[in-house]
Write a protein that holds these residues in place. Structure first.
Motif, PDB file in Angstrom:
ATOM      1  N   ARG A   1      -8.580  23.051 -15.387  1.00  0.00           N
ATOM      2  CA  ARG A   1      -8.799  22.699 -16.786  1.00  0.00           C
ATOM      3  C   ARG A   1      -8.151  21.359 -17.124  1.00  0.00           C
ATOM      4  O   ARG A   1      -8.714  20.533 -17.829  1.00  0.00           O
ATOM      5  CB  ARG A   1      -8.242  23.801 -17.692  1.00  0.00           C
ATOM      6  N   SER A   2      -6.958  21.150 -16.624  1.00  0.00           N
ATOM      7  CA  SER A   2      -6.245  19.899 -16.918  1.00  0.00           C
ATOM      8  C   SER A   2      -6.919  18.698 -16.266  1.00  0.00           C
ATOM      9  O   SER A   2      -7.008  17.621 -16.842  1.00  0.00           O
ATOM     10  CB  SER A   2      -4.799  20.017 -16.450  1.00  0.00           C
ATOM     11  N   ALA A   3      -7.420  18.881 -15.033  1.00  0.00           N
ATOM     12  CA  ALA A   3      -8.034  17.764 -14.297  1.00  0.00           C
ATOM     13  C   ALA A   3      -9.485  17.548 -14.684  1.00  0.00           C
ATOM     14  O   ALA A   3     -10.037  16.459 -14.453  1.00  0.00           O
ATOM     15  CB  ALA A   3      -7.924  18.027 -12.796  1.00  0.00           C
ATOM     16  N   GLY A   4     -10.140  18.565 -15.251  1.00  0.00           N
ATOM     17  CA  GLY A   4     -11.560  18.446 -15.540  1.00  0.00           C
ATOM     18  C   GLY A   4     -12.387  18.454 -14.282  1.00  0.00           C
ATOM     19  O   GLY A   4     -13.433  17.796 -14.206  1.00  0.00           O
ATOM     20  N   VAL A   5     -11.924  19.225 -13.279  1.00  0.00           N
ATOM     21  CA  VAL A   5     -12.590  19.310 -11.981  1.00  0.00           C
ATOM     22  C   VAL A   5     -12.936  20.780 -11.733  1.00  0.00           C
ATOM     23  O   VAL A   5     -12.111  21.666 -12.015  1.00  0.00           O
ATOM     24  CB  VAL A   5     -11.672  18.771 -10.861  1.00  0.00           C
ATOM     25  N   PRO A   6     -14.137  21.095 -11.217  1.00  0.00           N
ATOM     26  CA  PRO A   6     -14.510  22.489 -10.957  1.00  0.00           C
ATOM     27  C   PRO A   6     -13.476  23.201 -10.094  1.00  0.00           C
ATOM     28  O   PRO A   6     -12.869  22.602  -9.194  1.00  0.00           O
ATOM     29  CB  PRO A   6     -15.856  22.372 -10.241  1.00  0.00           C
ATOM     30  N   ALA A   7     -13.308  24.512 -10.372  1.00  0.00           N
ATOM     31  CA  ALA A   7     -12.269  25.292  -9.686  1.00  0.00           C
ATOM     32  C   ALA A   7     -12.442  25.285  -8.174  1.00  0.00           C
ATOM     33  O   ALA A   7     -11.462  25.203  -7.419  1.00  0.00           O
ATOM     34  CB  ALA A   7     -12.273  26.736 -10.221  1.00  0.00           C
ATOM     35  N   GLY A   8     -13.698  25.374  -7.690  1.00  0.00           N
ATOM     36  CA  GLY A   8     -13.922  25.370  -6.252  1.00  0.00           C
ATOM     37  C   GLY A   8     -13.485  24.064  -5.607  1.00  0.00           C
ATOM     38  O   GLY A   8     -12.914  24.049  -4.512  1.00  0.00           O
TER      39      GLY A   8
ATOM     40  N   LEU B   1      -4.204  17.909  -0.395  1.00  0.00           N
ATOM     41  CA  LEU B   1      -2.934  17.337  -0.853  1.00  0.00           C
ATOM     42  C   LEU B   1      -1.747  17.995  -0.171  1.00  0.00           C
ATOM     43  O   LEU B   1      -0.719  17.344   0.091  1.00  0.00           O
ATOM     44  CB  LEU B   1      -2.823  17.480  -2.374  1.00  0.00           C
ATOM     45  N   ARG B   2      -1.875  19.278   0.134  1.00  0.00           N
ATOM     46  CA  ARG B   2      -0.807  19.965   0.857  1.00  0.00           C
ATOM     47  C   ARG B   2      -0.671  19.391   2.263  1.00  0.00           C
ATOM     48  O   ARG B   2       0.451  19.160   2.747  1.00  0.00           O
ATOM     49  CB  ARG B   2      -1.111  21.454   0.914  1.00  0.00           C
ATOM     50  N   ALA B   3      -1.808  19.145   2.921  1.00  0.00           N
ATOM     51  CA  ALA B   3      -1.764  18.585   4.275  1.00  0.00           C
ATOM     52  C   ALA B   3      -1.145  17.190   4.287  1.00  0.00           C
ATOM     53  O   ALA B   3      -0.493  16.793   5.260  1.00  0.00           O
ATOM     54  CB  ALA B   3      -3.182  18.543   4.864  1.00  0.00           C
TER      55      ALA B   3
ATOM     56  N   SER C   1      -7.031  12.503  -6.689  1.00  0.00           N
ATOM     57  CA  SER C   1      -6.068  11.880  -7.599  1.00  0.00           C
ATOM     58  C   SER C   1      -5.987  12.635  -8.916  1.00  0.00           C
ATOM     59  O   SER C   1      -4.895  12.847  -9.470  1.00  0.00           O
ATOM     60  CB  SER C   1      -6.465  10.417  -7.863  1.00  0.00           C
ATOM     61  N   LEU C   2      -7.161  13.060  -9.447  1.00  0.00           N
ATOM     62  CA  LEU C   2      -7.164  13.817 -10.698  1.00  0.00           C
ATOM     63  C   LEU C   2      -6.433  15.145 -10.543  1.00  0.00           C
ATOM     64  O   LEU C   2      -5.668  15.563 -11.433  1.00  0.00           O
ATOM     65  CB  LEU C   2      -8.612  14.062 -11.139  1.00  0.00           C
TER      66      LEU C   2
ATOM     67  N   ALA D   1       0.844  -1.199   0.000  1.00  0.00           N
ATOM     68  CA  ALA D   1       0.000   0.000   0.000  1.00  0.00           C
ATOM     69  C   ALA D   1       0.878   1.247   0.000  1.00  0.00           C
ATOM     70  O   ALA D   1       1.931   1.285   0.646  1.00  0.00           O
ATOM     71  CB  ALA D   1      -0.907  -0.006   1.226  1.00  0.00           C
ATOM     72  N   VAL D   2       0.445   2.259  -0.755  1.00  0.00           N
ATOM     73  CA  VAL D   2       1.170   3.522  -0.818  1.00  0.00           C
ATOM     74  C   VAL D   2       0.204   4.656  -0.482  1.00  0.00           C
ATOM     75  O   VAL D   2      -1.021   4.486  -0.575  1.00  0.00           O
ATOM     76  CB  VAL D   2       1.783   3.743  -2.222  1.00  0.00           C
ATOM     77  N   PRO D   3       0.717   5.811  -0.029  1.00  0.00           N
ATOM     78  CA  PRO D   3      -0.178   6.912   0.378  1.00  0.00           C
ATOM     79  C   PRO D   3      -1.192   7.301  -0.691  1.00  0.00           C
ATOM     80  O   PRO D   3      -2.322   7.670  -0.390  1.00  0.00           O
ATOM     81  CB  PRO D   3       0.795   8.053   0.671  1.00  0.00           C
ATOM     82  N   ARG D   4      -0.799   7.219  -1.948  1.00  0.00           N
ATOM     83  CA  ARG D   4      -1.689   7.613  -3.035  1.00  0.00           C
ATOM     84  C   ARG D   4      -2.974   6.773  -3.061  1.00  0.00           C
ATOM     85  O   ARG D   4      -4.021   7.233  -3.538  1.00  0.00           O
ATOM     86  CB  ARG D   4      -0.944   7.501  -4.352  1.00  0.00           C
ATOM     87  N   ASP D   5      -2.921   5.514  -2.560  1.00  0.00           N
ATOM     88  CA  ASP D   5      -4.096   4.639  -2.567  1.00  0.00           C
ATOM     89  C   ASP D   5      -5.251   5.229  -1.767  1.00  0.00           C
ATOM     90  O   ASP D   5      -6.417   4.913  -2.028  1.00  0.00           O
ATOM     91  CB  ASP D   5      -3.746   3.253  -1.999  1.00  0.00           C
ATOM     92  N   ALA D   6      -4.945   6.048  -0.771  1.00  0.00           N
ATOM     93  CA  ALA D   6      -5.987   6.583   0.108  1.00  0.00           C
ATOM     94  C   ALA D   6      -6.693   7.813  -0.450  1.00  0.00           C
ATOM     95  O   ALA D   6      -7.669   8.293   0.129  1.00  0.00           O
ATOM     96  CB  ALA D   6      -5.390   6.921   1.479  1.00  0.00           C
ATOM     97  N   LEU D   7      -6.202   8.358  -1.570  1.00  0.00           N
ATOM     98  CA  LEU D   7      -6.793   9.576  -2.130  1.00  0.00           C
ATOM     99  C   LEU D   7      -8.143   9.280  -2.784  1.00  0.00           C
ATOM    100  O   LEU D   7      -8.339   8.218  -3.384  1.00  0.00           O
ATOM    101  CB  LEU D   7      -5.852  10.191  -3.171  1.00  0.00           C
ATOM    102  N   SER D   8      -9.041  10.250  -2.705  1.00  0.00           N
ATOM    103  CA  SER D   8     -10.307  10.159  -3.431  1.00  0.00           C
ATOM    104  C   SER D   8     -10.039  10.330  -4.920  1.00  0.00           C
ATOM    105  O   SER D   8      -8.957  10.767  -5.333  1.00  0.00           O
ATOM    106  CB  SER D   8     -11.276  11.235  -2.946  1.00  0.00           C
ATOM    107  N   ARG D   9     -11.067  10.017  -5.728  1.00  0.00           N
ATOM    108  CA  ARG D   9     -10.884  10.129  -7.178  1.00  0.00           C
ATOM    109  C   ARG D   9     -10.567  11.568  -7.589  1.00  0.00           C
ATOM    110  O   ARG D   9      -9.653  11.822  -8.381  1.00  0.00           O
ATOM    111  CB  ARG D   9     -12.130   9.637  -7.902  1.00  0.00           C
ATOM    112  N   SER D  10     -11.298  12.521  -7.055  1.00  0.00           N
ATOM    113  CA  SER D  10     -11.063  13.908  -7.446  1.00  0.00           C
ATOM    114  C   SER D  10      -9.691  14.388  -6.992  1.00  0.00           C
ATOM    115  O   SER D  10      -9.006  15.136  -7.708  1.00  0.00           O
ATOM    116  CB  SER D  10     -12.157  14.821  -6.884  1.00  0.00           C
TER     117      SER D  10
END
Length: 370
Positions: A329-336, A345-347, A310-311, A299-308
């Motif tokens: 724009r690159s992730a296709g996720v709303p700015a908010g 991700l910073r935390a 990760s994107l 298991a790696v830390p990245r496995d615990a991330l939600s889909r959004s």
């Protein structure tokens, strides 16, 4: 006494002799071959002549005294120590077994696995056999093999090192240390394990007796593991016999470039199952619910991330900085949502802030694919 005599008169696995004993009883068969009883059907003059020559030299009282001096015994069908699963061999089942060692053969055979393979094995094969045998022995499983050079010897030594039960099935008398190079191992099997043979004390091995010995190994155990075997190998004889008996057959794969693994790989293309450790063997031959642990990568830390999250992390450039709008724009996720995920991700230590821009954390090694 009659069965002990027949052990000297006939060869192991003689199906005609097995049918005679089943139909007439061992005593009547001995009387017939000694000339004091009526000849039995199914054998020509030459066969009868050969049996009577051997019968003239049979001294069951001498053989029984010899096994008693060793501290062993002669076990027959119907005795409390007789492993009933040998009946699966039908007319080819042993007429009796000469046993040397303290433990009960029947009890030890209840939870037993055969480990067989090449005599001229590689270091890889010897290591695999020893580790597998030690692991099975530590879990209370009896390791059965033929006390030969190579994989057999490695399996026995592994079981002894694991302080577990192990049985050597010989193609000679239990008082004959064959092969000579395994003399110390065979002595240890008699002292700390069991030695078993169809042939009476003093009998020496022949090529055909090695092949016939393999059927006992296959029938005595719940399953057979082949560790290394060429395309023409006695270990494959054991495996094929086990398949016909309805036992589990397993193989430990080796390098595809190794001739000593070709026979194993051919088995694995058929009815055999791949095994790599004791838990996988026990999953097949053990009780219901004795499952091997599920294999998965670390298991790696990245496995615990939600889909959004990760994107968003994948949208942060590998080099340089980027503002939240570009990342959105690159992730296709709303700015908010992007801003909230960047703070998450910073935390977690994946990214860091540089004013109004964001970049991958410089102290993390390798970055996002971790």
């Amino acid at each position: 006494m009659a069965r002990a005599a027949l052990a000297r008169i006939t060869e192991p696995g003689d199906e005609q002799m097995g049918r005679w004993v089943a139909a007439h009883g061992a005593c009547a068969v001995v009387e017939a071959v000694r000339g004091s009883g009526a000849p039995l059907d199914g054998a020509g003059e030459q066969r009868w002549a050969g049996l009577r020559l051997r019968a003239a030299d049979a001294r069951p009282d001498v053989d029984l005294a010899a096994i008693e001096r060793l501290g062993g015994r002669f076990v027959c069908p119907g005795d409390p120590e007789w492993p009933s699963q040998l009946a699966d061999l039908g007319p080819a089942q042993p007429l009796g077994l000469w046993v040397n060692g303290v433990p009960s053969l029947r009890v030890w055979a209840l939870r037993s696995v055969a480990l067989v393979g090449a005599r001229a094995c590689t270091e890889y094969g010897a290591h695999c056999a020893a580790v597998l045998a030690a692991g099975l022995a530590e879990r209370g499983w009896t390791v059965v093999s033929g006390a030969a050079y190579g994989i057999d010897a490695a399996a026995h030594r592994g079981a002894l090192a694991g302080r577990g039960p192990t049985v050597g099935v010989l193609a000679c008398g239990v008082d004959v240390a064959y092969p000579p190079g395994n003399q110390e191992l065979i002595r240890a099997l008699g002292e700390r394990g069991l030695l078993v043979a169809e042939l009476p004390p003093g009998a020496h091995p022949t090529r055909s007796r090695f092949v016939l010995r393999n059927r006992v190994i296959a029938a005595l155990t719940r399953g057979t593991v082949v560790v290394e075997a060429a395309l023409r190998s006695g270990a494959l004889v054991t495996a094929r016999r086990a398949i016909r008996l309805g036992r589990h057959v397993m193989g430990m794969p080796g390098p595809v470039t190794s001739g000593l693994s070709q026979g194993v790989h051919e088995l694995l293309r058929g009815e055999a199952t791949v095994v790599t450790d004791p838990a996988e063997v026990i999953e097949l031959v053990g009780a219901m619910g004795e499952l091997a642990p599920r294999r998965r990568g670390p298991a790696v830390p990245r496995d615990a991330l939600s889909r959004s999250a990760s994107l968003v992390l994948e949208a942060v450039p590998g080099r340089g900085v980027s503002d939240p709008a570009q990342i959105a724009r690159s992730a296709g996720v709303p700015a908010g949502v992007v801003l909230a995920r960047l703070h998450e991700l910073r935390a977690l230590g994946f990214v860091e802030r540089d004013g109004d821009h964001w970049q991958l954390a410089r102290y993390r090694k390798g970055h996002t694919i971790e």
